[in-house]
Write an enzyme that holds these catalytic residues in place. Structure first.
Site, PDB file in Angstrom:
ATOM      1  N   HIS A  60      51.289  49.593 -22.804  1.00 20.63           N
ATOM      2  CA  HIS A  60      52.016  50.160 -24.064  1.00 20.63           C
ATOM      3  C   HIS A  60      51.583  51.512 -24.329  1.00 20.63           C
ATOM      4  O   HIS A  60      50.643  51.947 -23.870  1.00 20.63           O
ATOM      5  CB  HIS A  60      51.329  49.036 -25.217  1.00 20.63           C
ATOM      6  CG  HIS A  60      52.102  47.952 -25.541  1.00 20.63           C
ATOM      7  ND1 HIS A  60      51.846  46.994 -26.249  1.00 20.63           N
ATOM      8  CD2 HIS A  60      53.073  47.248 -24.586  1.00 20.63           C
ATOM      9  CE1 HIS A  60      52.656  45.868 -26.057  1.00 20.63           C
ATOM     10  NE2 HIS A  60      53.432  46.134 -25.111  1.00 20.63           N
ATOM     11  N   GLU A  62      50.240  53.025 -26.933  1.00 20.14           N
ATOM     12  CA  GLU A  62      48.862  53.590 -27.370  1.00 20.14           C
ATOM     13  C   GLU A  62      47.880  53.407 -26.156  1.00 20.14           C
ATOM     14  O   GLU A  62      46.860  54.183 -26.138  1.00 20.14           O
ATOM     15  CB  GLU A  62      48.294  52.618 -28.743  1.00 20.14           C
ATOM     16  CG  GLU A  62      49.482  53.002 -29.968  1.00 20.14           C
ATOM     17  CD  GLU A  62      50.475  51.819 -29.638  1.00 20.14           C
ATOM     18  OE1 GLU A  62      51.102  51.323 -28.707  1.00 20.14           O
ATOM     19  OE2 GLU A  62      51.169  51.529 -30.777  1.00 20.14           O
ATOM     20  N   SER A  85      54.686  50.863 -35.346  1.00 23.40           N
ATOM     21  CA  SER A  85      53.597  50.037 -35.833  1.00 23.40           C
ATOM     22  C   SER A  85      52.913  49.392 -34.739  1.00 23.40           C
ATOM     23  O   SER A  85      53.336  48.649 -33.694  1.00 23.40           O
ATOM     24  CB  SER A  85      54.105  49.025 -36.632  1.00 23.40           C
ATOM     25  OG  SER A  85      53.011  47.923 -36.891  1.00 23.40           O
ATOM     26  N   CYS A  90      47.354  46.659 -28.930  1.00 22.18           N
ATOM     27  CA  CYS A  90      46.939  47.919 -29.511  1.00 22.18           C
ATOM     28  C   CYS A  90      46.100  48.250 -30.594  1.00 22.18           C
ATOM     29  O   CYS A  90      45.404  49.202 -30.996  1.00 22.18           O
ATOM     30  CB  CYS A  90      48.097  48.959 -29.394  1.00 22.18           C
ATOM     31  SG  CYS A  90      48.789  48.840 -27.806  1.00 22.18           S
TER      32      CYS A  90
END
Lengths: 157, 157
Positions: A60, A62, A85, A90
């Site tokens: 992902h 992040e 978001s 994460c």
């Protein structure tokens, strides 16, 4: 809302995350980007979702930015900037490592754990950026199966 | 506690995670291992903490096992087996991707988010394995700075 000079700075940081997201989109990937910013405003690491590119479901945005920053003694003063978001995974990253601030491009197309982070003392700023939202909206409409795979709701389709 | 035949199966799965942890210890790394088990009992992926080995702070054991399993359509019927109670990051992973069961080797030396997972419907089994606990205890005593870095409490030292 934060003071306007802070918002300007956050929007500037979001530019780096959005560049990552667009690069991911152009690679045929999930268009989410992120950057970890140091207390001095320098980029410690940036990255984008690499599920498609690397066949890596843990990549992902992040997590990719956090990984790119390498080993750190601590995360005091840092900010995680992300175009979307953060999901529970994460969000857990942010809480576990004590990242004190999260700047979210948008939470219209998907709302993860940012309210939970705020409840646990993280400063959360949602910029509600129309460009980030438009990019995600187009992606979710074009590739719903990939999107649901990426957030773990694939089997519920 | 689950039925004894289930516990036997969980202990067998824990063996794979503990092998990973010992390999990590022998490499000079953080001795935590994990495996993602499919609904049919086969290992989908296994891995160990690779902070030291790869300089990758995101490579917690559960994330490494999840990554090793590659892209999956869904996680129904899977079990994450880990030698140590999962931190918030890896607990978030379990929740986000709908992994329905977590088997924890021990939660004596560190207690992460496994109670939170149980509150959110994940089946959590803590085996309280003395071997897992002894390995972590020896590591935390020998390398406290590395351990605190790994769980994001490094700056608080």
């Amino acid at each position: 809302m934060p003071a306007s000079e802070d918002t300007d700075r956050y929007r500037q940081w979001l530019t780096a995350a959005a560049e990552e997201a667009r690069a991911g989109r152009d690679e045929g990937g999930v268009p989410i980007g992120a950057a970890l910013i140091g207390g001095d405003g320098r980029v410690l690491g940036r990255g984008r979702n690499r599920r498609v590119q690397d066949g890596d479901p843990s990549a992902h945005a992040e997590t990719a930015a956090f990984r790119a920053a390498g080993r750190q003694r601590g995360y005091a003063g840092t900010t995680m900037v992300t175009t979307l978001s953060p999901c529970w995974y994460c969000s857990g990253l942010v809480r576990q490592f004590g990242i004190p601030r999260v700047v979210v491009g948008e939470a219209r197309t998907y709302s993860g754990g940012h309210d939970w982070l705020a409840e646990h003392g993280v400063e959360v700023v949602v910029l509600d950026d129309p460009g980030c939202a438009a990019m995600m909206d187009a992606f979710v409409r074009a590739r719903p199966e990939l999107w649901h795979e990426d957030i773990g709701s694939g089997a519920a389709e």
